[in-house]
Design a protein around this motif. Sequence first.
Motif, PDB file in Angstrom:
ATOM      1  N   ILE A 172       0.850  -1.185   0.000  1.00 31.28           N
ATOM      2  CA  ILE A 172       0.000   0.000   0.000  1.00 31.28           C
ATOM      3  C   ILE A 172       0.888   1.239   0.000  1.00 31.28           C
ATOM      4  CG2 ILE A 172      -1.738   1.273   1.335  1.00 31.28           C
ATOM      5  CD1 ILE A 172      -2.284  -1.662   2.607  1.00 31.28           C
ATOM      6  N   PRO A 173       0.759   2.132  -0.956  1.00 33.99           N
ATOM      7  CA  PRO A 173       1.563   3.360  -0.942  1.00 33.99           C
ATOM      8  C   PRO A 173       1.200   4.224   0.268  1.00 33.99           C
ATOM      9  CG  PRO A 173       0.529   3.007  -3.099  1.00 33.99           C
ATOM     10  CD  PRO A 173      -0.119   2.056  -2.146  1.00 33.99           C
ATOM     11  N   ALA A 174       2.193   4.665   1.006  1.00 34.89           N
ATOM     12  CA  ALA A 174       1.927   5.481   2.181  1.00 34.89           C
ATOM     13  C   ALA A 174       1.273   6.807   1.805  1.00 34.89           C
ATOM     14  CB  ALA A 174       3.215   5.736   2.966  1.00 34.89           C
ATOM     15  N   ASP A 175       1.579   7.320   0.607  1.00 37.01           N
ATOM     16  CA  ASP A 175       0.994   8.593   0.199  1.00 37.01           C
ATOM     17  C   ASP A 175      -0.321   8.429  -0.558  1.00 37.01           C
ATOM     18  OD1 ASP A 175       1.944   7.533  -2.147  1.00 37.01           O
ATOM     19  OD2 ASP A 175       3.215   9.242  -2.683  1.00 37.01           O
ATOM     20  N   ASP A 176      -0.763   7.187  -0.736  1.00 38.77           N
ATOM     21  CA  ASP A 176      -2.049   6.894  -1.370  1.00 38.77           C
ATOM     22  C   ASP A 176      -2.624   5.637  -0.728  1.00 38.77           C
ATOM     23  OD1 ASP A 176      -4.250   6.809  -3.040  1.00 38.77           O
ATOM     24  OD2 ASP A 176      -3.164   5.873  -4.706  1.00 38.77           O
ATOM     25  N   PRO A 177      -2.924   5.704   0.580  1.00 39.17           N
ATOM     26  CA  PRO A 177      -3.242   4.480   1.323  1.00 39.17           C
ATOM     27  C   PRO A 177      -4.605   3.885   1.017  1.00 39.17           C
ATOM     28  CG  PRO A 177      -3.446   6.401   2.739  1.00 39.17           C
ATOM     29  CD  PRO A 177      -2.871   6.886   1.446  1.00 39.17           C
ATOM     30  N   GLY A 178      -5.332   4.466   0.094  1.00 37.82           N
ATOM     31  CA  GLY A 178      -6.590   3.866  -0.304  1.00 37.82           C
ATOM     32  C   GLY A 178      -6.444   2.832  -1.402  1.00 37.82           C
ATOM     33  N   SER A 179      -5.240   2.672  -1.947  1.00 38.55           N
ATOM     34  CA  SER A 179      -4.995   1.689  -3.003  1.00 38.55           C
ATOM     35  C   SER A 179      -4.083   0.591  -2.486  1.00 38.55           C
ATOM     36  CB  SER A 179      -4.361   2.363  -4.222  1.00 38.55           C
ATOM     37  OG  SER A 179      -3.088   2.893  -3.888  1.00 38.55           O
ATOM     38  N   SER A 180      -4.034  -0.534  -3.187  1.00 38.95           N
ATOM     39  CA  SER A 180      -3.150  -1.624  -2.761  1.00 38.95           C
ATOM     40  C   SER A 180      -2.907  -2.588  -3.911  1.00 38.95           C
ATOM     41  CB  SER A 180      -3.741  -2.388  -1.567  1.00 38.95           C
ATOM     42  OG  SER A 180      -4.938  -3.048  -1.924  1.00 38.95           O
ATOM     43  N   THR A 181      -1.808  -3.340  -3.803  1.00 41.42           N
ATOM     44  CA  THR A 181      -1.468  -4.408  -4.736  1.00 41.42           C
ATOM     45  C   THR A 181      -1.306  -5.692  -3.951  1.00 41.42           C
ATOM     46  OG1 THR A 181      -0.292  -2.820  -6.144  1.00 41.42           O
ATOM     47  CG2 THR A 181       0.143  -5.154  -6.523  1.00 41.42           C
ATOM     48  N   GLU A 182      -1.827  -6.795  -4.474  1.00 42.44           N
ATOM     49  CA  GLU A 182      -1.785  -8.075  -3.764  1.00 42.44           C
ATOM     50  C   GLU A 182      -0.707  -8.985  -4.353  1.00 42.44           C
ATOM     51  OE1 GLU A 182      -5.624  -9.855  -3.774  1.00 42.44           O
ATOM     52  OE2 GLU A 182      -6.541  -8.282  -2.534  1.00 42.44           O
ATOM     53  N   TYR A 183      -0.060  -9.724  -3.446  1.00 42.31           N
ATOM     54  CA  TYR A 183       0.966 -10.686  -3.837  1.00 42.31           C
ATOM     55  C   TYR A 183       0.737 -12.008  -3.107  1.00 42.31           C
ATOM     56  CZ  TYR A 183       3.419  -6.512  -5.498  1.00 42.31           C
ATOM     57  OH  TYR A 183       3.757  -5.343  -6.138  1.00 42.31           O
ATOM     58  N   PHE A 184       1.062 -13.102  -3.802  1.00 47.69           N
ATOM     59  CA  PHE A 184       1.123 -14.456  -3.215  1.00 47.69           C
ATOM     60  C   PHE A 184      -0.225 -14.954  -2.708  1.00 47.69           C
ATOM     61  CE2 PHE A 184       5.279 -12.353  -2.114  1.00 47.69           C
ATOM     62  CZ  PHE A 184       5.983 -12.900  -3.172  1.00 47.69           C
ATOM     63  N   GLN A 185      -1.305 -14.548  -3.334  1.00 47.43           N
ATOM     64  CA  GLN A 185      -2.627 -14.981  -2.908  1.00 47.43           C
ATOM     65  C   GLN A 185      -2.707 -16.509  -2.865  1.00 47.43           C
ATOM     66  OE1 GLN A 185      -5.750 -13.329  -2.032  1.00 47.43           O
ATOM     67  NE2 GLN A 185      -6.011 -15.458  -1.423  1.00 47.43           N
TER      68      GLN A 185
END
Length: 389
Positions: A329-342
Amino acid sequence: MDSSEHPHQHPTPTRARRAWSAAGIAAVAALALSGCADAAPDDDRGSSASARATAPADLPTGQTAPDGDTTDVVTGLEAPWSVVRTGDDGDALVSERDSARVLELQDDGTMREVGTVDGVSHGGEGGLLGLALHDDDLFVYSTADDGNRIQRYDLTGTTGSWALGDATTIIDGLPSNTFHDGGRIAFGPDDMLYASVGDAGASSDAQDEDSLAGKILRLTPDGDVPDDNPVDGSPVWSLGHRNVQGMGWSSDGTMFASEFGENTLDELNVIEAGENYGWPEVEGEGGEDQGFVDPVQQWSTDEASPSGLTVVDDTVFVANLRGEVLRAIPADDPGSSTEYFQGDFGRIRTVLEGPSDTLWFVTNNTDGRGDPVQGDDRIVSVPLTRAAG
């Protein structure tokens, strides 16, 4: 279903302790610890539990992301909870929740026992939980018969010979239960000790300013209340929490915390002194009209159960148990995220910055709620790439 690790379920009896092993390290087989890993169940994850991450092509400047093949740092851990590195290389200390042992991981992959924390009462989500290093001391959060506590141990010796010296109790009698024990401790950029305390099943106590349940605490390394805490004489830094298990800070001092919801929404919060985060009056967003602070991101409980958290180059990494995923999650855009290793590694308890531009994360499949495969539980390493700029 309750996202706080399902309090109606109970851990299975602890199996015989297995020998630790590290990928490619034959010497571990000679450790004086007996047993072998259970046979792998019918599971999509193989015994090697390897996977590959690919960083986004448009990774923003200042952000970092997993990028490359994973490798096992060490395998054969039993219900690991917290990991703290002791230097610039691969040396680290690991807590095992149910055995109450502190283990030393050395850079060559070998493991040894540093000591056992006395008086730990494990059961459900309680036991030996968070670790934090400060100067030459090891801070330990654990469950005793009379509640949760934080102790400071003199850490004696050096790499390969660390030992637990005398213990000093920093704070004790913290609310405890077989669930919602909080347990994360970390030193902030202000050199103060922060500790998460769960609501211990008494949700209304999270709104009680005279109770330490459902709070994040802030203490000096000696256990005193800092003069600049929000309430004079109180260790409470923030309130209205259900069960925080992850805390970290970005480069500008912003504090992030991951929090288990109940039946609907888990949360990522930005923590500010004296603020109220709403539990149990509100879960997830929607509390601002009542004077509560809304989360900066929320997830359904079946895709999250966020536990450990770390911030690397202003990227917030969150480990997820029930969701079996690592989020960036970008600290300066904490409403977005990328998922890894699901789903690749099962339950993920803890995440931390590793040595030499790597990220480490810790699986949690042997705690009675996961589906362990051969080699679980493990610390996994993945390379990190940083955006140019």
